[in-house]
Design a protein around this motif. Structure first.
Motif, PDB file in Angstrom:
ATOM      1  N   GLU A   1     -39.159   3.312  23.623  1.00 35.45           N
ATOM      2  CA  GLU A   1     -38.225   2.797  22.619  1.00 35.45           C
ATOM      3  C   GLU A   1     -38.211   3.678  21.373  1.00 35.45           C
ATOM      4  N   ALA A   2     -39.360   4.204  20.986  1.00 36.88           N
ATOM      5  CA  ALA A   2     -39.420   5.111  19.832  1.00 36.88           C
ATOM      6  C   ALA A   2     -38.617   6.377  20.109  1.00 36.88           C
ATOM      7  N   ARG A   3     -38.746   6.912  21.330  1.00 36.02           N
ATOM      8  CA  ARG A   3     -37.963   8.108  21.700  1.00 36.02           C
ATOM      9  C   ARG A   3     -36.463   7.810  21.670  1.00 36.02           C
ATOM     10  N   LYS A   4     -36.049   6.663  22.223  1.00 39.07           N
ATOM     11  CA  LYS A   4     -34.631   6.286  22.208  1.00 39.07           C
ATOM     12  C   LYS A   4     -34.106   6.212  20.774  1.00 39.07           C
ATOM     13  N   PHE A   5     -34.887   5.591  19.910  1.00 38.48           N
ATOM     14  CA  PHE A   5     -34.481   5.451  18.513  1.00 38.48           C
ATOM     15  C   PHE A   5     -34.348   6.811  17.843  1.00 38.48           C
ATOM     16  N   LEU A   6     -35.335   7.683  18.030  1.00 34.86           N
ATOM     17  CA  LEU A   6     -35.294   9.005  17.392  1.00 34.86           C
ATOM     18  C   LEU A   6     -34.140   9.846  17.923  1.00 34.86           C
TER      19      LEU A   6
END
Length: 127
Positions: free
Chosen positions: A107-112
């Motif tokens: 989820e952090a990768r998707k957000f970034l």
């Protein structure tokens, strides 16, 4: 000292009470309590916290949107205590969070990636 001079001005004097180390003011309908002594604050928070505190009622989120039974919107009592125990068992320790590590990273990768693609709409990328 500054808080006392502001609260004791004629503008707030009708809704302000100074009781030793505790100042109560009702400002625009919002009650405000200032405690100027660490010992008094500790006693209120730790020794008498269960009887001196309450949780806010979130009419829109809790009542109208159907979130009344969610942990964040529960009032003080046994249901909140049980719900917090369950939450702590599920995500309250480092060991319990390890099983979610891949999900958090994904989820952090998707957000970034979304933020890099469209930095002007960061709010829309947060869910």
């Amino acid at each position: 000292m500054a808080a006392q001079s502001i609260l004791s001005s004629s503008r707030y004097s009708s809704s302000t009470f100074i009781l030793g180390k505790i100042v109560y003011a009702n400002i625009a309908g919002q009650p405000l309590i200032l405690v100027s002594d660490v010992e008094v604050a500790n006693e209120m928070l730790y020794k008498k916290g269960a009887t001196c505190s309450d949780r806010p009622v979130w009419n829109m989120a809790g009542e109208l949107a159907g979130g009344r039974q969610w942990t964040a919107f529960l009032m003080d009592g046994p249901l909140l205590k049980d719900s917090r125990k369950c939450m702590h068992r599920a995500i309250g320790t480092r060991e319990s969070l390890e099983k979610y590590e891949d999900l958090f990273n994904s989820e952090a990768r998707k957000f970034l990636k979304a933020t890099l693609r469209d930095p002007d709409n960061v709010q829309q990328h947060i869910r």
